[in-house]
Design an enzyme around this catalytic site. Structure first.
Site, PDB file in Angstrom:
ATOM      1  N   GLU A  35       0.842  -1.203   0.000  1.00 21.97           N
ATOM      2  CA  GLU A  35       0.000   0.000   0.000  1.00 21.97           C
ATOM      3  C   GLU A  35       0.871   1.244   0.000  1.00 21.97           C
ATOM      4  O   GLU A  35       0.651   2.158   0.810  1.00 21.97           O
ATOM      5  CB  GLU A  35      -0.939   0.004   1.210  1.00 21.97           C
ATOM      6  CG  GLU A  35      -2.052  -1.012   1.135  1.00 21.97           C
ATOM      7  CD  GLU A  35      -3.126  -0.787   2.186  1.00 21.97           C
ATOM      8  OE1 GLU A  35      -2.833  -0.192   3.242  1.00 21.97           O
ATOM      9  OE2 GLU A  35      -4.279  -1.205   1.949  1.00 21.97           O
ATOM     10  N   GLU A  44      -6.786  -7.425  -0.526  1.00 19.57           N
ATOM     11  CA  GLU A  44      -7.202  -7.508   0.876  1.00 19.57           C
ATOM     12  C   GLU A  44      -8.690  -7.223   0.950  1.00 19.57           C
ATOM     13  O   GLU A  44      -9.099  -6.065   0.886  1.00 19.57           O
ATOM     14  CB  GLU A  44      -6.440  -6.493   1.743  1.00 19.57           C
ATOM     15  CG  GLU A  44      -4.979  -6.816   1.927  1.00 19.57           C
ATOM     16  CD  GLU A  44      -4.258  -5.773   2.783  1.00 19.57           C
ATOM     17  OE1 GLU A  44      -4.902  -5.140   3.643  1.00 19.57           O
ATOM     18  OE2 GLU A  44      -3.053  -5.585   2.555  1.00 19.57           O
TER      19      GLU A  44
HETATM   20  C1  GLA Z   1      -4.068  -2.423   5.213  1.00 19.79           C
HETATM   21  C2  GLA Z   1      -2.714  -3.117   5.248  1.00 19.79           C
HETATM   22  C3  GLA Z   1      -2.755  -4.432   5.990  1.00 19.79           C
HETATM   23  C4  GLA Z   1      -3.541  -4.289   7.265  1.00 19.79           C
HETATM   24  C5  GLA Z   1      -4.935  -3.816   6.944  1.00 19.79           C
HETATM   25  C6  GLA Z   1      -5.830  -3.670   8.154  1.00 19.79           C
HETATM   26  O1  GLA Z   1      -4.802  -2.876   4.171  1.00 19.79           O
HETATM   27  O2  GLA Z   1      -2.212  -3.333   3.942  1.00 19.79           O
HETATM   28  O3  GLA Z   1      -1.442  -4.808   6.260  1.00 19.79           O
HETATM   29  O4  GLA Z   1      -2.909  -3.379   8.082  1.00 19.79           O
HETATM   30  O5  GLA Z   1      -4.866  -2.551   6.365  1.00 19.79           O
HETATM   31  O6  GLA Z   1      -5.932  -4.846   8.847  1.00 19.79           O
END
Ligand code: GLA
Length: 591
Positions: free
Chosen positions: A157, A233
């Site tokens: 991210e 995700e």
């Molecule tokens: C983001 C991050 C993950 C995690 C999620 C929340 O998407 O990429 O590593 O921290 O948020 O659980």
């Protein structure tokens, strides 16, 4: 061969839909990996995804650990044996509610490292060294070499953090040079700015979200019409912070979003399929809102995540709902879910031995460091644990408030050996009017770190205190002693020894006799805040007076038939919260 085209993914020329679930090997004990992986299959998944936390594998610069819960090679073998494809998201940064987002704390003790997650030369030198070690572990498992790893992520991210795309190119090139030859990808939030900051030309871009799949994929398609849609995700649950409400997500609601994702033809990675536990001192923290002054929120020990496979590996209503959604997409009939290990019968073990931390300092603490201002944990070479800072207020003078600047994260304050209060980061960082005798007063601060921020601009924090003031005056001349807390520590406690301090945190010990190793949830009636070790393994932090989590998951591989040693460090003993026993329960209390 695994290939990516606008139409989707293919494996050896046949179209394949990635039905993936996140499971972090470092949050589950190795003995339990096979069961948990088979549970992913039983839910209807064909792929497992894991992060790799750099700070777990390189605890000190140049010291590497790939054993036990850090045995990535063994985990990847287990994923293959379970009949799953694998996706690896290998750091340097992983977020993941993990201390410092996976970045080693010792980066902040190196003056050559001036910035994180960008082309800072000092930072990249450490990343490159780490990749030299990491890539040879992952490379043999790639599908290009007969393994099951289909693709590998670049950073995590990045669009949520920065704009140095050259840094992402450096990482991608670094993986390639070291033999990672499967497709590389990025994952980001679906807003334009996330995607423009985090993606790389020619590398698959994926999106992360919890709901509104249609909008997210449309946003991705606008920017990357050539990329097949994948949600890297899909947040089907969430994590908790100490002192906030336990978060759950309706199984029906989560299953509907999963159905929407799959109905649109996209691939998915369910985050988390099985969350596991933030053992030891690995839990991270968030800063809630920089605009309103960045309240620090440390993450709890459980990473159950309200995931479909619960912390103990059991089936939930969400599991059944997801299995129904996934079943039609499976290649064949799904295997049945397997029950987790049995539970211990409810038992109670008295905590009969005790030892005050102040009486154990000589055995536990590092050498004393002297400095004009209090040195940080990182300067003292300490990752996680406690630091005792001792200084002096010269007398005579009127009583004035004693204030602490830059506290990270919580301090027990003593004046001339008497408890004067507990200070918390972001809360009142001052003890009102401290009277000082004419000869002056001794000030001690016992500071605990509760997890480094793992997300956002607050990444890369130092633990400890910056300065201590009496009224407007900066107090100079500090002595500091570090006590590391984590696995293996406290190994050398001399029970029954010590001078019999009547103040400060207390170690307690009891023994749990079991017929056979089995799972349990530990409760500590009467406890305040602290840490628990089982046979030397640190289960993690508890904070019974704050919640929401009030039991700790104890996995069976930590126990042996017969006697088991339970050690507790209760930090708030001065407040009278001292557990007298540990109890094993059959149900978790996550709040
Ligand atoms: C983001 C991050 C993950 C995690 C999620 C929340 O998407 O990429 O590593 O921290 O948020 O659980």
């Amino acid at each position: 061969m695994f290939a990516i085209s606008p139409e989707g993914f293919s494996l050896d020329g046949r179209p394949v839909r990635l039905l993936s679930g996140a499971l972090h090997y470092f949050r589950v004990l190795p003995e339990q990996w096979p069961h948990r992986l088979r549970m992913l299959r039983a839910m209807g998944l064909n792929t497992v995804e894991t992060y790799v936390p750099w700070n777990l594998h390189e605890p000190r610069p140049g010291t590497y650990d790939f054993t036990g819960v850090a045995d990535l090679d063994r985990f990847l073998r287990a994923t293959r044996e379970a009949g799953l494809h694998a996706i690896v998201r290998p750091s340097p940064y992983i977020c993941a509610e993990w201390d410092n987002g996976g970045l080693p704390w010792w980066l902040h003790a190196d003056p050559e490292v001036r910035a994180l997650r960008c082309r800072d030369a000092g930072y990249l030198a450490h990343v490159d060294r780490w990749y030299d070690r990491l890539a040879p572990v992952v490379a043999p498992h790639q599908v290009t070499r007969g393994g099951n790893v289909l693709m590998v992520q670049v950073e995590n991210e990045y669009g949520s953090f920065g704009t140095d795309t050259g840094y992402l190119e450096h990482l991608a090139a670094g993986l390639r040079e070291r033999g990672i030859d499967v497709p590389l990808f990025t994952s980001d939030g679906p807003d334009d700015f996330f995607l423009t900051g985090g993606t790389l030309p020619g590398r698959l871009a994926t999106v992360n979200f919890g709901s509104r799949a249609g909008e997210a994929f449309a946003s991705l398609a606008r920017l990357r019409p050539e990329d097949p849609a994948m949600c890297m995700e899909f947040w089907c649950g969430w994590f908790d912070h100490w002192g906030t409400e336990h978060v759950v997500r309706e199984p029906r609601d989560a299953a509907d979003t999963l159905a929407e994702i799959l109905g649109s033809g996209a691939s998915v990675n369910v985050y988390m399929a099985h969350g596991g536990t933030n053992f030891s001192t690995w839990a991270g923290a968030n800063t809630a809102d920089p605009a309103t002054g960045e309240r620090y929120l440390p993450t709890v020990t459980s990473y159950d995540y309200d995931a479909p496979i619960d912390e103990r590996g059991g089936v939930t209503e969400k599991f059944r709902a997801f299995r129904k959604v996934l079943e039609p997409y499976a290649d064949g009939p799904l295997p049945d879910p397997e029950p987790p290990a049995p539970l211990l019968p409810p038992a109670r073990a008295g905590l009969t031995d005790s030892l005050r931390l102040f009486d154990a300092l000589e055995d536990l603490a590092g050498p004393e460091t002297e400095a004009p201002l209090p040195p940080s944990f990182e300067e003292l070479g300490l990752g996680q644990g406690l630091v005792l800072y001792s200084g002096r207020i010269p007398g005579p003078r009127q009583p004035y408030p004693l204030s602490v600047h830059g506290l990270a994260d919580r301090a027990h304050v003593y004046v001339d050996g008497t408890p004067a209060g507990v200070l918390e980061r972001d809360a009142a960082e001052a003890v009102p009017d401290v009277p000082v005798p004419s000869a002056g007063a001794e000030v001690e601060l016992l500071v605990e770190s509760m997890g480094r921020v793992n997300y956002g601009a607050g990444l890369g924090e130092r633990k400890g205190v910056r300065r201590v003031l009496h009224t407007q005056q900066v107090l100079h001349g500090w002595r500091a002693r570090a006590v590391e807390l984590g696995h293996g520590t406290p190994g050398h406690l001399r029970w029954g020894g010590g001078s019999g301090s009547a103040r400060g945190p207390v170690f307690l010990r009891g023994h749990l006799d079991v017929a056979e190793p089995a799972d349990a949830y530990l409760a500590l009636p009467g406890a305040g805040k602290g840490y628990v070790w089982v046979n030397g393994f640190c289960l993690g932090r508890y904070w019974a007076t704050r919640g929401p989590q009030r039991t700790l998951y104890l996995p069976w591989p930590l126990l042996r038939a017969g006697r088991n040693e339970i050690v507790v460090l209760e930090l708030d003993a001065d407040a009278g919260t001292v557990p007298t026993a540990v109890e094993t329960r059959e149900t978790p209390d996550l709040g």
